[in-house]
Design a protein around this motif. Sequence first.
Motif, PDB file in Angstrom:
ATOM      1  N   ILE A 189       0.877  -1.068   0.041  1.00  0.00           N
ATOM      2  CA  ILE A 189       0.006   0.014  -0.007  1.00  0.00           C
ATOM      3  C   ILE A 189       0.868   1.257  -0.162  1.00  0.00           C
ATOM      4  CG2 ILE A 189      -1.591   1.356   1.268  1.00  0.00           C
ATOM      5  CD1 ILE A 189      -2.671  -1.644   2.452  1.00  0.00           C
ATOM      6  N   THR A 190       0.522   2.289  -0.864  1.00  0.00           N
ATOM      7  CA  THR A 190       1.178   3.461  -0.932  1.00  0.00           C
ATOM      8  C   THR A 190       0.253   4.515  -0.561  1.00  0.00           C
ATOM      9  OG1 THR A 190       2.842   2.691  -2.732  1.00  0.00           O
ATOM     10  CG2 THR A 190       2.440   5.064  -2.446  1.00  0.00           C
ATOM     11  N   ILE A 191       0.619   5.338   0.338  1.00  0.00           N
ATOM     12  CA  ILE A 191      -0.020   6.465   0.847  1.00  0.00           C
ATOM     13  C   ILE A 191       0.553   7.722   0.437  1.00  0.00           C
ATOM     14  CG2 ILE A 191      -1.297   7.775   2.810  1.00  0.00           C
ATOM     15  CD1 ILE A 191      -1.266   5.070   4.217  1.00  0.00           C
ATOM     16  N   ASN A 192       0.120   8.696  -0.238  1.00  0.00           N
ATOM     17  CA  ASN A 192       0.632  10.056  -0.625  1.00  0.00           C
ATOM     18  C   ASN A 192      -0.154  10.961   0.460  1.00  0.00           C
ATOM     19  OD1 ASN A 192       2.282   9.445  -2.771  1.00  0.00           O
ATOM     20  ND2 ASN A 192       0.504   9.023  -4.068  1.00  0.00           N
ATOM     21  N   GLU A 212       0.500  11.533  11.289  1.00  0.00           N
ATOM     22  CA  GLU A 212       0.555  10.145  12.196  1.00  0.00           C
ATOM     23  C   GLU A 212       0.814   8.840  11.033  1.00  0.00           C
ATOM     24  OE1 GLU A 212      -1.625   7.164  15.485  1.00  0.00           O
ATOM     25  OE2 GLU A 212      -2.295   9.053  15.171  1.00  0.00           O
ATOM     26  N   LEU A 213       1.651   8.160  11.281  1.00  0.00           N
ATOM     27  CA  LEU A 213       2.017   7.143  10.410  1.00  0.00           C
ATOM     28  C   LEU A 213       1.085   5.999  10.807  1.00  0.00           C
ATOM     29  CD1 LEU A 213       5.915   7.475  10.189  1.00  0.00           C
ATOM     30  CD2 LEU A 213       4.198   8.167   8.212  1.00  0.00           C
ATOM     31  N   PRO A 214       0.978   4.897   9.821  1.00  0.00           N
ATOM     32  CA  PRO A 214       0.380   3.708  10.002  1.00  0.00           C
ATOM     33  C   PRO A 214       0.624   2.910  11.590  1.00  0.00           C
ATOM     34  CG  PRO A 214       0.825   3.590   8.026  1.00  0.00           C
ATOM     35  CD  PRO A 214       1.539   4.738   8.510  1.00  0.00           C
ATOM     36  N   ASP A 215       1.848   3.104  11.905  1.00  0.00           N
ATOM     37  CA  ASP A 215       2.249   2.336  13.167  1.00  0.00           C
ATOM     38  C   ASP A 215       2.195   3.375  14.111  1.00  0.00           C
ATOM     39  OD1 ASP A 215       4.339   4.038  12.629  1.00  0.00           O
ATOM     40  OD2 ASP A 215       5.952   2.552  12.660  1.00  0.00           O
ATOM     41  N   THR A 265       6.231   1.244   6.517  1.00  0.00           N
ATOM     42  CA  THR A 265       6.041   0.530   7.784  1.00  0.00           C
ATOM     43  C   THR A 265       5.663  -0.704   7.790  1.00  0.00           C
ATOM     44  OG1 THR A 265       5.061   2.927   8.645  1.00  0.00           O
ATOM     45  CG2 THR A 265       4.139   1.009   9.588  1.00  0.00           C
ATOM     46  N   VAL A 266       6.324  -1.631   8.433  1.00  0.00           N
ATOM     47  CA  VAL A 266       5.665  -3.077   8.134  1.00  0.00           C
ATOM     48  C   VAL A 266       4.725  -3.478   9.297  1.00  0.00           C
ATOM     49  CG1 VAL A 266       6.349  -5.412   7.955  1.00  0.00           C
ATOM     50  CG2 VAL A 266       7.918  -3.538   7.037  1.00  0.00           C
ATOM     51  N   LEU A 267       3.593  -3.870   9.093  1.00  0.00           N
ATOM     52  CA  LEU A 267       2.437  -4.179   9.945  1.00  0.00           C
ATOM     53  C   LEU A 267       2.037  -5.823   9.694  1.00  0.00           C
ATOM     54  CD1 LEU A 267       0.245  -1.092   9.935  1.00  0.00           C
ATOM     55  CD2 LEU A 267       2.007  -1.914  11.738  1.00  0.00           C
ATOM     56  N   GLN A 268       1.495  -6.528  10.744  1.00  0.00           N
ATOM     57  CA  GLN A 268       0.877  -7.815  10.414  1.00  0.00           C
ATOM     58  C   GLN A 268      -0.424  -7.435  10.176  1.00  0.00           C
ATOM     59  OE1 GLN A 268       1.101 -10.666  13.986  1.00  0.00           O
ATOM     60  NE2 GLN A 268       2.621 -11.561  12.753  1.00  0.00           N
ATOM     61  N   THR A 269      -0.905  -8.235   9.179  1.00  0.00           N
ATOM     62  CA  THR A 269      -2.162  -8.156   8.509  1.00  0.00           C
ATOM     63  C   THR A 269      -2.980  -9.162   9.687  1.00  0.00           C
ATOM     64  OG1 THR A 269      -1.544  -7.955   6.391  1.00  0.00           O
ATOM     65  CG2 THR A 269      -3.901  -8.702   6.821  1.00  0.00           C
ATOM     66  N   SER A 286       2.449  -6.784   5.884  1.00  0.00           N
ATOM     67  CA  SER A 286       1.976  -5.897   5.226  1.00  0.00           C
ATOM     68  C   SER A 286       2.916  -4.784   5.181  1.00  0.00           C
ATOM     69  CB  SER A 286       0.543  -5.237   5.428  1.00  0.00           C
ATOM     70  OG  SER A 286      -0.320  -6.467   5.323  1.00  0.00           O
ATOM     71  N   THR A 287       3.234  -4.197   3.946  1.00  0.00           N
ATOM     72  CA  THR A 287       4.241  -3.046   3.775  1.00  0.00           C
ATOM     73  C   THR A 287       3.295  -1.603   3.280  1.00  0.00           C
ATOM     74  OG1 THR A 287       5.992  -4.490   3.224  1.00  0.00           O
ATOM     75  CG2 THR A 287       6.205  -2.187   2.658  1.00  0.00           C
ATOM     76  N   ILE A 288       3.412  -0.731   3.920  1.00  0.00           N
ATOM     77  CA  ILE A 288       2.764   0.401   3.946  1.00  0.00           C
ATOM     78  C   ILE A 288       3.798   1.734   3.754  1.00  0.00           C
ATOM     79  CG2 ILE A 288       1.031   2.218   4.283  1.00  0.00           C
ATOM     80  CD1 ILE A 288      -0.076  -0.124   6.429  1.00  0.00           C
TER      81      ILE A 288
END
Length: 189
Positions: free
Chosen positions: A26-29, A39-42, A54-58, A65-67
Amino acid sequence: DVVLINANNCDSIVTTNLSIIDITPITINAEICNGATHELPDGEIATTANTYTTVLQTVGTNCDSTITTILTVVDGYNVAVDADICEGQTYEMPDGEFESVAGDYVFDLISTTNCDSTVTISLNVLTNFLTEQDVTICEGETYEMPNGNFENTAGDYVFELTSTTNCDSTVTVSLNVLENFTTEQDVTI
């Protein structure tokens, strides 16, 4: 298939069905104003322009998951405007109000990028000119008026002109015509 021998010395067949779960990165602009935070996803807080991974567990699959967050920092604007008006005129300010008094007017606005911006209007009020001229000519002469015409008749002539500052300029010419004197003189020789 895998063949195993169980505790009773019998063959057991174990079949494993393996599914590969495709995780799409996922890419967020994101854009923030200078001085703001994102605030970042983590949960981490970012304040500078950068690319953050940011690497999170789905949830449900326990896969990573890589964001990727591409953060852009946008500056606000500081704009200075010099505005000239003539006496009796008004100038429309950024807030829609009209002003006719010279001075500096400061407005804090939100730009098209939603960031704080400052507009400073330096308003100058230029003078309208009023000039009076008293001109005397002799009978039979002419005088060139401010509009380029020539006159030889006594009277007050008013001209509305535009000055070099584009403001109204009123010139009044009071033309006086002196009568020529004729004298007769008897001379005997």
